[in-house]
Structure formats: C-alpha cells, structure tokens
Scaffold this motif. Structure first.
Motif, PDB file in Angstrom:
ATOM      1  N   THR A  54      12.347  27.533 -43.711  1.00 55.66           N
ATOM      2  CA  THR A  54      11.776  28.857 -44.119  1.00 55.66           C
ATOM      3  C   THR A  54      12.230  29.877 -43.086  1.00 55.66           C
ATOM      4  OG1 THR A  54      10.059  27.882 -44.910  1.00 55.66           O
ATOM      5  CG2 THR A  54       9.691  30.018 -44.351  1.00 55.66           C
ATOM      6  N   LEU A  55      12.259  29.805 -41.649  1.00 51.71           N
ATOM      7  CA  LEU A  55      12.432  30.697 -40.784  1.00 51.71           C
ATOM      8  C   LEU A  55      14.030  31.002 -41.043  1.00 51.71           C
ATOM      9  CD1 LEU A  55      11.647  32.309 -38.474  1.00 51.71           C
ATOM     10  CD2 LEU A  55      12.182  30.310 -37.020  1.00 51.71           C
ATOM     11  N   THR A  56      14.699  29.868 -40.988  1.00 52.84           N
ATOM     12  CA  THR A  56      16.293  29.822 -41.129  1.00 52.84           C
ATOM     13  C   THR A  56      16.628  30.801 -42.284  1.00 52.84           C
ATOM     14  OG1 THR A  56      16.723  27.856 -40.194  1.00 52.84           O
ATOM     15  CG2 THR A  56      18.534  28.823 -41.274  1.00 52.84           C
ATOM     16  N   ALA A  57      16.035  30.637 -43.356  1.00 48.82           N
ATOM     17  CA  ALA A  57      16.181  31.285 -44.807  1.00 48.82           C
ATOM     18  C   ALA A  57      15.852  32.759 -44.624  1.00 48.82           C
ATOM     19  CB  ALA A  57      15.348  30.825 -45.950  1.00 48.82           C
ATOM     20  N   ILE A  58      14.636  33.062 -43.905  1.00 48.43           N
ATOM     21  CA  ILE A  58      14.137  34.340 -43.664  1.00 48.43           C
ATOM     22  C   ILE A  58      15.022  35.273 -42.981  1.00 48.43           C
ATOM     23  CG2 ILE A  58      12.441  35.977 -42.801  1.00 48.43           C
ATOM     24  CD1 ILE A  58      10.272  33.730 -43.723  1.00 48.43           C
ATOM     25  N   ILE A  59      15.699  34.740 -41.660  1.00 47.95           N
ATOM     26  CA  ILE A  59      16.549  35.324 -41.002  1.00 47.95           C
ATOM     27  C   ILE A  59      17.941  35.504 -41.951  1.00 47.95           C
ATOM     28  CG2 ILE A  59      18.038  35.147 -39.053  1.00 47.95           C
ATOM     29  CD1 ILE A  59      15.688  33.270 -37.768  1.00 47.95           C
ATOM     30  N   ILE A  60      18.288  34.568 -42.675  1.00 47.22           N
ATOM     31  CA  ILE A  60      19.721  34.846 -43.404  1.00 47.22           C
ATOM     32  C   ILE A  60      19.421  35.901 -44.429  1.00 47.22           C
ATOM     33  CG2 ILE A  60      21.069  33.703 -45.059  1.00 47.22           C
ATOM     34  CD1 ILE A  60      20.706  31.365 -43.545  1.00 47.22           C
ATOM     35  N   TRP A  61      18.132  35.751 -44.951  1.00 47.28           N
ATOM     36  CA  TRP A  61      17.956  36.834 -46.215  1.00 47.28           C
ATOM     37  C   TRP A  61      17.830  38.222 -45.704  1.00 47.28           C
ATOM     38  CZ3 TRP A  61      18.429  36.900 -51.239  1.00 47.28           C
ATOM     39  CH2 TRP A  61      18.222  35.846 -51.837  1.00 47.28           C
ATOM     40  N   PHE A  62      17.425  38.267 -44.385  1.00 51.23           N
ATOM     41  CA  PHE A  62      16.973  39.603 -43.913  1.00 51.23           C
ATOM     42  C   PHE A  62      18.343  40.369 -43.506  1.00 51.23           C
ATOM     43  CE2 PHE A  62      16.907  42.504 -40.136  1.00 51.23           C
ATOM     44  CZ  PHE A  62      16.109  43.645 -40.407  1.00 51.23           C
ATOM     45  N   PHE A  63      19.232  39.561 -42.591  1.00 48.40           N
ATOM     46  CA  PHE A  63      20.433  40.136 -42.241  1.00 48.40           C
ATOM     47  C   PHE A  63      21.526  40.411 -43.574  1.00 48.40           C
ATOM     48  CE2 PHE A  63      18.877  38.827 -38.190  1.00 48.40           C
ATOM     49  CZ  PHE A  63      18.974  39.662 -37.503  1.00 48.40           C
ATOM     50  N   CYS A  64      21.396  39.545 -44.430  1.00 43.56           N
ATOM     51  CA  CYS A  64      22.181  39.800 -45.496  1.00 43.56           C
ATOM     52  C   CYS A  64      21.651  41.053 -46.392  1.00 43.56           C
ATOM     53  CB  CYS A  64      22.056  38.613 -46.772  1.00 43.56           C
ATOM     54  SG  CYS A  64      23.023  37.290 -45.996  1.00 43.56           S
ATOM     55  N   PHE A  65      20.539  41.158 -46.602  1.00 46.67           N
ATOM     56  CA  PHE A  65      19.875  42.262 -47.161  1.00 46.67           C
ATOM     57  C   PHE A  65      20.119  43.594 -46.542  1.00 46.67           C
ATOM     58  CE2 PHE A  65      16.509  40.242 -50.249  1.00 46.67           C
ATOM     59  CZ  PHE A  65      17.436  39.744 -51.122  1.00 46.67           C
ATOM     60  N   ASP A  66      20.019  43.639 -45.353  1.00 48.81           N
ATOM     61  CA  ASP A  66      19.961  44.657 -44.328  1.00 48.81           C
ATOM     62  C   ASP A  66      21.406  45.101 -44.265  1.00 48.81           C
ATOM     63  OD1 ASP A  66      18.889  46.421 -42.433  1.00 48.81           O
ATOM     64  OD2 ASP A  66      20.007  45.527 -40.886  1.00 48.81           O
ATOM     65  N   GLY A  84      11.488  46.831 -38.651  1.00 44.16           N
ATOM     66  CA  GLY A  84      12.765  46.083 -38.024  1.00 44.16           C
ATOM     67  C   GLY A  84      12.791  44.586 -38.133  1.00 44.16           C
ATOM     68  N   PRO A  85      13.638  44.154 -37.686  1.00 44.88           N
ATOM     69  CA  PRO A  85      14.002  42.654 -38.052  1.00 44.88           C
ATOM     70  C   PRO A  85      12.907  41.792 -37.403  1.00 44.88           C
ATOM     71  CG  PRO A  85      15.622  43.436 -36.198  1.00 44.88           C
ATOM     72  CD  PRO A  85      15.045  44.714 -36.723  1.00 44.88           C
ATOM     73  N   LEU A  86      12.328  41.996 -36.336  1.00 45.21           N
ATOM     74  CA  LEU A  86      11.475  41.126 -35.757  1.00 45.21           C
ATOM     75  C   LEU A  86      10.063  41.226 -36.459  1.00 45.21           C
ATOM     76  CD1 LEU A  86      10.536  39.341 -33.396  1.00 45.21           C
ATOM     77  CD2 LEU A  86       9.878  41.276 -32.038  1.00 45.21           C
ATOM     78  N   ILE A  87       9.635  42.495 -36.835  1.00 45.52           N
ATOM     79  CA  ILE A  87       8.512  42.394 -37.714  1.00 45.52           C
ATOM     80  C   ILE A  87       8.553  41.811 -39.183  1.00 45.52           C
ATOM     81  CG2 ILE A  87       6.983  44.015 -39.012  1.00 45.52           C
ATOM     82  CD1 ILE A  87       7.296  46.013 -36.491  1.00 45.52           C
ATOM     83  N   THR A  88       9.786  42.139 -39.707  1.00 50.29           N
ATOM     84  CA  THR A  88      10.087  41.455 -40.939  1.00 50.29           C
ATOM     85  C   THR A  88      10.183  40.016 -40.914  1.00 50.29           C
ATOM     86  OG1 THR A  88      11.471  43.701 -41.700  1.00 50.29           O
ATOM     87  CG2 THR A  88      11.868  41.481 -42.896  1.00 50.29           C
TER      88      THR A  88
END
Length: 216
Positions: free
Chosen positions: A167-179, A67-71
C-alpha cells in the motif's frame, strides 16, 4: 459476546480501527473550528478514497496542493483504517462472531472477489500479496489483499506487512506520477475531478441502499 470479540486478535484489530476513526474525527473536528475549508477537503478525500480507491484520494490531495508528506501519510492512514475494519469484520464473520445480515452480505461480496484472485497469489506468498496490493488494477488493493492473505493462511504479521508495504509503495508511486503529470499537463486536475464524480455516481445506488436500508 462483545467481550469475547475483543479478546480475539481480530477484535483488537477492529478496536484499532475504532481508535483510528476517532483520531480522524478529532483532526477533522479541529480543522472544522480553525479552517473549515481544510476540514471539508479531508472529508472529501476520505470519501473519494473509500469509494474510488487511492487514485481518487491522492488526486484530490494534489488538486488541493497538499505536499508529498501529508498526501502520502494521510492516504496511508486511510488505507490502514479501512483494512482494520474490513479484515477484522471478515474474519469475525467467518468465525461466526458477527451475524449482522448486511455486513455478512458485504463480506460475501468481498470474499468472492478475493477467491477469484486467491489461486494466482497463493504460490507467491508474501511477495504475491505485496505485488497484488501495489498493482494499480481494478479489485486489487489492501482490503482484498489482506483477506487473500488470511485465506491462504499467511501469518498475520507477514500478511499485514505485505499489505501495508504494498500500500505504502503504491501511494508513493501514485503521488509522484500524478504530481509529475499535474505539473506537465494542467488538464489533469479536471481528469481527477471527473474520476471522483464518475466513481460517486457509479456507487450511488450502493450508497443509497446503505444509508436508507433499501434491500434489493
């Protein structure tokens, strides 16, 4: 010498990296007992993230239905762990606390990469580090970003806040784009797998040299 190292700020950051590593090993060890599949996935994500960056790690999380939180939390944790080691070792080697040849060689390569970007970032200070770390380009990211921050003499707290914030901003963006892409185009899973394989193959020589102590 060890006591002197841990009396420095960078030594304490290095110690934090050790603590984070031990905690990660404990989590992996726990899942190795209760669910070996999850343990293997966590290790694979760590390797993919370390060798291929956040995109590979996040992609594997999505492929395995995290899920998003764990990822987001797991990949951010890995980034913080990596920065604790690379930043502290770099600064300690610059200040002659560490004289291990292979580590010095590794830090020299990282330093050269940071120097190539230093002048572009220096004029923008905190926001420059933040955007540099957040940018999805080759040789950007928290490891190089934190070292550039040290080179341009940004105070440690500001340096790490910019590094980890980006880093945190990038991870959030990457996750939702990939998802989003994963839901729209199921073939994206195979693209993730291909990225991981290509990264591992491209780093094969480096990994082999590191594991077996082969010198160029």
């Amino acid at each position: 010498m060890t006591q002197k190292i841990f009396n420095t700020t960078e030594g304490r950051i290095f110690l934090a990296g050790i603590v984070l590593s031990v905690l990660l090993l404990m989590v992996v060890g726990y899942f190795a007992v209760v669910d070996m599949k999850i343990a293997k996935i966590l290790v694979l994500i760590f390797l993919a993230h370390t060798l291929g960056g956040r995109a590979a790690g996040i992609g594997l999380c999505i492929m395995n239905n995290f899920g998003p939180l764990i990822t987001i939390c797991y990949n951010f944790y890995l980034e913080v762990l990596i920065v604790c080691f690379t930043y502290s070792i770099f600064v300690l080697s610059v200040n002659n606390y560490i004289q291990i040849p292979w580590l010095l060689k590794m830090m020299e390569k990282i330093s050269n990469n940071a120097l190539e970007q230093k002048d572009k970032i220096a004029a923008y200070g905190w926001i420059g580090i933040f955007l540099f770390v957040m940018a999805p380009f080759f040789m950007t990211g928290p490891m190089i970003g934190s070292i550039i921050g040290y080179m341009i003499r940004i105070p440690l707290v500001k340096n790490l806040s910019a590094t980890f914030g980006g880093t945190l901003t990038a991870i959030i963006i990457w996750f939702f784009c990939f998802d989003f892409m994963n839901h729209q185009f199921h073939v994206i899973q195979y693209i993730f797998a291909a990225i991981v394989i290509i990264v591992i193959l491209s780093k094969y020589k480096t990994i082999k040299n590191f594991l077996f102590g082969i010198k160029n």
